[in-house]
Design an enzyme around this catalytic site. Structure first.
Site, PDB file in Angstrom:
ATOM      1  N   GLN A  82       0.845  -1.189   0.000  1.00  0.00           N
ATOM      2  CA  GLN A  82       0.000   0.000   0.000  1.00  0.00           C
ATOM      3  C   GLN A  82       0.887   1.248   0.000  1.00  0.00           C
ATOM      4  O   GLN A  82       1.752   1.402   0.861  1.00  0.00           O
ATOM      5  CB  GLN A  82      -0.928   0.044   1.211  1.00  0.00           C
ATOM      6  CG  GLN A  82      -1.911   1.205   1.118  1.00  0.00           C
ATOM      7  CD  GLN A  82      -2.737   1.387   2.380  1.00  0.00           C
ATOM      8  OE1 GLN A  82      -2.202   1.771   3.410  1.00  0.00           O
ATOM      9  NE2 GLN A  82      -4.025   1.126   2.294  1.00  0.00           N
ATOM     10  N   ARG A 130      -7.854   1.788  -2.592  1.00  0.00           N
ATOM     11  CA  ARG A 130      -8.645   1.714  -1.361  1.00  0.00           C
ATOM     12  C   ARG A 130      -9.281   3.068  -1.063  1.00  0.00           C
ATOM     13  O   ARG A 130      -8.617   4.103  -1.113  1.00  0.00           O
ATOM     14  CB  ARG A 130      -7.768   1.287  -0.179  1.00  0.00           C
ATOM     15  CG  ARG A 130      -8.619   0.884   1.047  1.00  0.00           C
ATOM     16  CD  ARG A 130      -7.748   0.451   2.207  1.00  0.00           C
ATOM     17  NE  ARG A 130      -8.472  -0.451   3.097  1.00  0.00           N
ATOM     18  CZ  ARG A 130      -8.311  -0.483   4.423  1.00  0.00           C
ATOM     19  NH1 ARG A 130      -7.456   0.338   5.003  1.00  0.00           N
ATOM     20  NH2 ARG A 130      -8.994  -1.325   5.160  1.00  0.00           N
ATOM     21  N   TYR A 135      -5.164  11.169   4.005  1.00  0.00           N
ATOM     22  CA  TYR A 135      -3.842  11.351   3.427  1.00  0.00           C
ATOM     23  C   TYR A 135      -3.937  12.064   2.079  1.00  0.00           C
ATOM     24  O   TYR A 135      -5.004  12.494   1.676  1.00  0.00           O
ATOM     25  CB  TYR A 135      -3.112  10.009   3.361  1.00  0.00           C
ATOM     26  CG  TYR A 135      -3.025   9.377   4.730  1.00  0.00           C
ATOM     27  CD1 TYR A 135      -2.514  10.105   5.803  1.00  0.00           C
ATOM     28  CD2 TYR A 135      -3.513   8.104   4.979  1.00  0.00           C
ATOM     29  CE1 TYR A 135      -2.466   9.570   7.085  1.00  0.00           C
ATOM     30  CE2 TYR A 135      -3.483   7.558   6.257  1.00  0.00           C
ATOM     31  CZ  TYR A 135      -2.965   8.293   7.304  1.00  0.00           C
ATOM     32  OH  TYR A 135      -2.939   7.781   8.571  1.00  0.00           O
ATOM     33  N   ARG A 151      -7.731  -6.048  12.503  1.00  0.00           N
ATOM     34  CA  ARG A 151      -7.410  -6.395  13.897  1.00  0.00           C
ATOM     35  C   ARG A 151      -7.369  -7.898  14.137  1.00  0.00           C
ATOM     36  O   ARG A 151      -6.596  -8.374  14.976  1.00  0.00           O
ATOM     37  CB  ARG A 151      -8.386  -5.719  14.852  1.00  0.00           C
ATOM     38  CG  ARG A 151      -9.812  -6.202  14.767  1.00  0.00           C
ATOM     39  CD  ARG A 151     -10.676  -5.482  15.820  1.00  0.00           C
ATOM     40  NE  ARG A 151     -12.038  -5.987  15.838  1.00  0.00           N
ATOM     41  CZ  ARG A 151     -13.008  -5.525  15.079  1.00  0.00           C
ATOM     42  NH1 ARG A 151     -12.766  -4.537  14.229  1.00  0.00           N
ATOM     43  NH2 ARG A 151     -14.226  -6.043  15.151  1.00  0.00           N
TER      44      ARG A 151
END
Length: 351
Positions: free
Chosen positions: A98, A227, A180, A312
């Site tokens: 990524q 994404r 971002y 997670r």
């Protein structure tokens, strides 16, 4: 057996199942943004995933924002990442990188000497970041990219995609959310430009679309993913028209033949991101947002997506696919070690 555990082909990527390890910042790189030996073990242990999306990695020194996160712009970084990808491939895995340019979500305490903090406009992000130097610190006032400099950043992404392939990655994913740089261009409060990258929704999505085009031309669209999370407000982002933004992105990537679209559940009731993406994107769709074994199986078997990504659950369960197949209980992770550095709470969870 559910289709979740069946193989799939996403562009040029061959997945042995449809369980995807989502990208997670874990702050285990060196201060020079070089991957460490612990990262080799960590990713190799999780090679049972159909696809690993390695953590957000900066395409340039200017793109750094957090402490101890990796880069892919130096020969030392490329060589260190090669050890990671070799280990994952030896274990039978598929891994993409990524690419994450933090833009204005940055402080000089976490950046290399001589680098700049850049953004679509000279508007400071109203957030604080952790540093190893002074603890919590405010973000820097960013340098507003000139029109020519915007294209320089696009070139940084193109080169990073080539570097990722040199490092052995099977492809790359553009990080287009979480506040971002790509999302800063798409944001109404972070982008006050008046050129072709500002103003209308169509202009504000131009930057990520040009980045995707550049990376696709460099390494092939079948090795490039994207994404996105509509309405994500993280890191001081504002978008009053999340459905229109997603629509403009879907229109823009139509015909690009990307390897996949990685969609997170919208952070607003104004848009059903999963439904829009499934209806309008004609390539493989990965969905993400708090899924467990049963809900993932339900979505895949209902053909609502082609794969489901988990974050997670992968922290403390390196063998997540096997645990899912057998319906076994999942281990719990230690939150105190998420960003602490070293092997503890990172590569020492038992399989």
């Amino acid at each position: 057996m559910s289709k979740l555990f069946e193989p799939a082909k996403f562009g040029d990527l061959a997945l042995k199942n449809r369980v995807v390890m989502a990208p997670m910042t874990r702050s285990r790189s060196t201060d020079e943004a070089v991957p460490t030996p612990e990262m080799i073990d960590y990713y190799a242990q999780r090679a049972g995933a159909g696809l690993i999306v390695a953590e957000g990695t900066s395409p340039s020194a200017d793109g750094m924002g957090y402490c101890r996160t990796p880069g892919i712009y130096s020969s030392e970084q490329i060589a260190a990442w090669r050890k990671v990808t070799d280990a994952v491939h030896a274990a039978g895995g598929c891994i993409v990188l990524q690419l994450m340019h933090c833009g204005r979500v940055a402080t000089h305490h976490n950046k290399p000497a001589g680098s700049k903090t850049v953004a679509p406009s000279a508007i400071k992000a109203d957030v604080e970041l952790f540093t190893d130097v002074v603890g919590m610190a405010a973000t820097d006032m960013p340098h507003e990219l000139s029109n020519a400099e915007v294209y320089d950043v696009i070139e940084d992404y193109r080169r990073a995609a080539i570097n990722a392939r040199e490092a052995g990655f099977d492809g790359v994913e553009l990080h287009g959310t979480s506040g971002y740089l790509p999302m800063q261009f798409m944001s109404e409060n972070a982008n006050q430009r008046t050129d072709e990258f500002g103003g209308s929704v169509e202009n504000r999505v131009r930057f990520p679309l040009l980045v995707l085009e550049a990376m696709s031309e460099a390494i092939g669209a079948g090795r490039v993913g994207f994404r996105f999370c509509p309405g994500n407000k993280f890191n001081d982002i504002s978008d009053s028209q999340p459905a229109a933004t997603l629509q403009a992105l879907l229109d823009g990537i139509a015909g690009m033949d990307l390897a996949y679209l990685h969609i997170m559940k919208a952070h607003t009731r104004k848009v059903d991101a999963f439904a829009m993406a499934r209806e309008q994107f004609n390539g493989p769709l990965i969905i993400n947002d708090g899924f467990d074994r049963n809900s993932a199986i339900e979505m895949i078997d209902a053909d609502a997506a082609d794969a489901v990504s988990f974050a997670r659950h992968y922290i403390a369960n390196p063998n997540l696919v096997e645990r899912f197949k057998e319906g076994r209980e999942l281990a719990e992770f230690d939150r105190s070690t998420l960003y602490s550095g070293g092997a503890a709470g990172y590569s020492d969870y038992p399989a």
